[in-house]
Scaffold this active site. Structure first.
Site, PDB file in Angstrom:
ATOM      1  N   ARG A 192      65.998 121.779  50.146  1.00  0.00           N
ATOM      2  CA  ARG A 192      65.406 120.706  49.357  1.00  0.00           C
ATOM      3  C   ARG A 192      65.575 119.385  50.099  1.00  0.00           C
ATOM      4  O   ARG A 192      66.704 119.020  50.443  1.00  0.00           O
ATOM      5  CB  ARG A 192      66.172 120.604  48.033  1.00  0.00           C
ATOM      6  CG  ARG A 192      65.322 120.658  46.821  1.00  0.00           C
ATOM      7  CD  ARG A 192      65.928 121.471  45.736  1.00  0.00           C
ATOM      8  NE  ARG A 192      65.046 122.590  45.549  1.00  0.00           N
ATOM      9  CZ  ARG A 192      63.878 122.508  44.932  1.00  0.00           C
ATOM     10  NH1 ARG A 192      63.463 121.384  44.406  1.00  0.00           N
ATOM     11  NH2 ARG A 192      63.129 123.573  44.820  1.00  0.00           N
TER      12      ARG A 192
ATOM     13  N   GLU B 123      75.486 106.679  57.773  1.00  0.00           N
ATOM     14  CA  GLU B 123      74.401 105.704  57.614  1.00  0.00           C
ATOM     15  C   GLU B 123      73.933 105.222  58.987  1.00  0.00           C
ATOM     16  O   GLU B 123      74.757 104.991  59.880  1.00  0.00           O
ATOM     17  CB  GLU B 123      74.884 104.509  56.782  1.00  0.00           C
ATOM     18  CG  GLU B 123      74.956 104.843  55.310  1.00  0.00           C
ATOM     19  CD  GLU B 123      75.509 103.698  54.470  1.00  0.00           C
ATOM     20  OE1 GLU B 123      75.731 102.605  55.003  1.00  0.00           O
ATOM     21  OE2 GLU B 123      75.712 103.941  53.272  1.00  0.00           O
TER      22      GLU B 123
ATOM     23  N   THR C 132      57.781 117.256  51.796  1.00  0.00           N
ATOM     24  CA  THR C 132      59.060 117.836  51.431  1.00  0.00           C
ATOM     25  C   THR C 132      59.295 118.990  52.396  1.00  0.00           C
ATOM     26  O   THR C 132      58.385 119.422  53.107  1.00  0.00           O
ATOM     27  CB  THR C 132      59.058 118.368  49.984  1.00  0.00           C
ATOM     28  OG1 THR C 132      57.876 119.141  49.780  1.00  0.00           O
ATOM     29  CG2 THR C 132      59.100 117.247  48.976  1.00  0.00           C
TER      30      THR C 132
ATOM     31  N   ASP D  43      50.265 112.990  52.153  1.00  0.00           N
ATOM     32  CA  ASP D  43      51.444 113.678  51.598  1.00  0.00           C
ATOM     33  C   ASP D  43      51.123 115.169  51.659  1.00  0.00           C
ATOM     34  O   ASP D  43      50.327 115.672  50.865  1.00  0.00           O
ATOM     35  CB  ASP D  43      51.659 113.206  50.157  1.00  0.00           C
ATOM     36  CG  ASP D  43      52.821 113.914  49.482  1.00  0.00           C
ATOM     37  OD1 ASP D  43      53.287 114.952  50.010  1.00  0.00           O
ATOM     38  OD2 ASP D  43      53.262 113.447  48.415  1.00  0.00           O
TER      39      ASP D  43
ATOM     40  N   LYS E  68      58.984 123.607  50.318  1.00  0.00           N
ATOM     41  CA  LYS E  68      57.901 124.371  49.681  1.00  0.00           C
ATOM     42  C   LYS E  68      57.415 125.426  50.682  1.00  0.00           C
ATOM     43  O   LYS E  68      58.193 126.315  51.029  1.00  0.00           O
ATOM     44  CB  LYS E  68      56.804 123.411  49.214  1.00  0.00           C
ATOM     45  CG  LYS E  68      57.319 122.415  48.158  1.00  0.00           C
ATOM     46  CD  LYS E  68      56.206 121.575  47.594  1.00  0.00           C
ATOM     47  CE  LYS E  68      56.693 120.675  46.472  1.00  0.00           C
ATOM     48  NZ  LYS E  68      57.131 119.339  46.922  1.00  0.00           N
TER      49      LYS E  68
ATOM     50  N   TYR F 190      79.819 110.977  56.344  1.00  0.00           N
ATOM     51  CA  TYR F 190      78.927 109.836  56.078  1.00  0.00           C
ATOM     52  C   TYR F 190      78.335 109.377  57.400  1.00  0.00           C
ATOM     53  O   TYR F 190      79.056 109.282  58.391  1.00  0.00           O
ATOM     54  CB  TYR F 190      79.714 108.667  55.462  1.00  0.00           C
ATOM     55  CG  TYR F 190      79.328 108.410  54.028  1.00  0.00           C
ATOM     56  CD1 TYR F 190      78.036 108.026  53.712  1.00  0.00           C
ATOM     57  CD2 TYR F 190      80.254 108.565  53.002  1.00  0.00           C
ATOM     58  CE1 TYR F 190      77.666 107.806  52.391  1.00  0.00           C
ATOM     59  CE2 TYR F 190      79.893 108.352  51.679  1.00  0.00           C
ATOM     60  CZ  TYR F 190      78.598 107.976  51.386  1.00  0.00           C
ATOM     61  OH  TYR F 190      78.231 107.757  50.087  1.00  0.00           O
TER      62      TYR F 190
HETATM   63  N1  DSN Z   1      57.323 119.207  41.795  1.00  0.00           N
HETATM   64  C1  DSN Z   1      56.423 119.474  42.885  1.00  0.00           C
HETATM   65  C2  DSN Z   1      55.354 120.419  42.490  1.00  0.00           C
HETATM   66  O1  DSN Z   1      55.665 121.312  41.741  1.00  0.00           O
HETATM   67  O2  DSN Z   1      54.227 120.306  42.929  1.00  0.00           O
HETATM   68  C3  DSN Z   1      55.888 118.249  43.415  1.00  0.00           C
HETATM   69  O3  DSN Z   1      56.907 117.331  43.584  1.00  0.00           O
END
Ligand code: DSN
Length: 414
Positions: free
Chosen positions: A232, A53, A223, A197, A226, A51
């Protein structure tokens, strides 16, 4: 996974089945990718036991002298990749990251300009059931009906009319370059914060293939799983003047303890993205997307906006072939090809059975596929869709898809 196999054969078998599905199928979901073994190893490490924080050097739990090193490495590598003044790597995923940005910059009820969801925006950019749509007044902007490209003059008109507190630029289903500089100019005219974003395209920006909003925008979220090909999770980058507000909004605003095993895996992935091979990878992702888009066009499929500048494309399967997005998703799943059904701009159909599908090349490119392979993939897609109710033809195509896929190793799978 010998220990897991012995102690929990049910979960072990589920993992093995998913491993087989990932190996034997063609992954065209634009937001998915395959991480490396080192990323998997960091994620599966004992760092999950801790942990922590707070932030490196200022924690609310003892025993963080080693964890601090991992989080600092992640931050420093991300800074090298994106050139941001300040980075917070703790967000657990994209939506919590975006929630933290809203909390840092806005008050509930404030106006935000966001890309319309049914034209390519994201849930956290203003869906009525999402925190963004519930807590803030979202004013959508759209693509031009003719070009299907975001209409920047219209964005400016809406901004001047509405006077938003923040302009959000980002998408989860849009295939064209973003004009970050123009967004910033518009925001400056109305005194709005700028928030990008880049979840879908972060890897393409890190690999030097697409322009980055970081030099222009106040805050940029992404994120990490991707095109960036990490675990993730998410991170937030910002100008120094927003650093305190962003950090406070992530913790204690939105989250408690960060996931230290994931943050270490982010550091590993950022290290991988700093290598020259990642530049090549990100360039190939775009080449493959362009090749797949042209191959589908040759087979009579209409690609929204006429093509792609990034890793994804929207295909109007209903307008081109009278097949709905839902039917296409289902049929392609039958032959081992994973895609998403997706709304297209000004779609006359409904979200659960829209006119389009979204395809992306990050995952197949990680497996080593090149432009010539995209022609084969387009052929599988077309043949399967044309045979949509013919089980024996679909079965035959499914076998070809499996043989094709097995030529390409998946990095994280033996
Ligand atoms: N779920 C993602 C996508 O497939 O674009 C976005 O959060």
């Amino acid at each position: 996974m010998n220990n897991l196999k012995k102690s929990d054969p049910k979960i072990y078998n589920i993992i093995k089945l998913e491993e087989k599905r990932q190996k034997e199928g063609i992954e065209l979901i634009a937001s998915e990718n395959y991480v490396s073994k080192p990323v998997l190893e960091a994620m599966g490490s004992i760092l999950t036991n801790k942990y922590s924080e707070g932030y490196p050097g200022k924690r609310y739990y003892g025993g963080n002298q080693i964890i601090d090193q991992a989080e600092s490495l992640a931050v420093n590598r991300a800074k090298k990749l994106f050139g941001a003044e300040h980075i917070n790597v703790q967000p657990l995923s994209g939506s919590p990251a975006n929630l933290a940005v809203y909390m840092a910059l806005l008050n509930p009820g404030d106006k935000v300009l966001g890309f319309s969801l049914d034209q390519g925006g994201h849930l956290s950019h203003g869906h009525p059931l999402n925190f963004s749509g519930k807590l803030y007044k979202i004013i959508p902007y759209f693509v031009n009906r003719k070009t299907e490209v975001i209409d920047m003059d219209e964005v400016e008109r809406i901004a001047l009319r509405e006077g938003p507190k923040m302009i959000l630029a980002g998408f989860s289903a849009y295939s064209r370059d973003m004009d970050w500089k123009r967004f910033k100019e518009i925001a400056d005219k109305v005194g709005a914060f700028t928030f990008a974003d880049i979840a879908h395209i972060a890897g393409l920006i890190a690999g030097g293939q697409l322009e980055s909003p970081v030099p222009y925008f106040d805050v940029v979220s992404t994120t990490t799983h991707k095109t960036l090909r990490g675990p993730r999770g998410a991170m937030i980058m910002c100008k120094e003047e927003f650093a305190k507000a962003i950090d406070r909004a992530v913790f204690p605003g939105v989250q408690g303890g960060p996931h230290d095993h994931i943050n270490a895996a982010k550091a590993v992935a950022f290290g991988e993205a700093l290598k020259p091979s990642f530049k090549k990878y990100s360039s190939q992702v775009i080449k493959n997307a362009k090749a797949l888009s042209s191959a589908l066009q040759k087979r009579g499929y209409r690609i929204i906006s006429g093509g792609t500048d990034n890793h994804l494309m929207l295909v109007d399967v209903y307008g081109s072939k009278n097949i709905t997005g839902k039917e296409a998703e289902h049929t392609l799943e039958e032959v081992g090809i994973s895609i998403n059904k997706n709304m297209i701009p000004f779609d006359p159909r409904k979200p659960l059975d829209p006119s389009g599908i979204r395809l992306g090349t990050p995952a197949v490119t990680t497996r080593g596929a090149k432009e010539k392979d995209m022609e084969k993939i387009a052929k599988f897609i077309d043949e399967a869709l044309m045979a949509k109710n013919n089980a024996s033809v679909l079965n035959k195509i499914g076998k070809q898809v499996k043989t094709f896929s097995l030529q390409f190793p998946v990095p994280g799978i033996k």
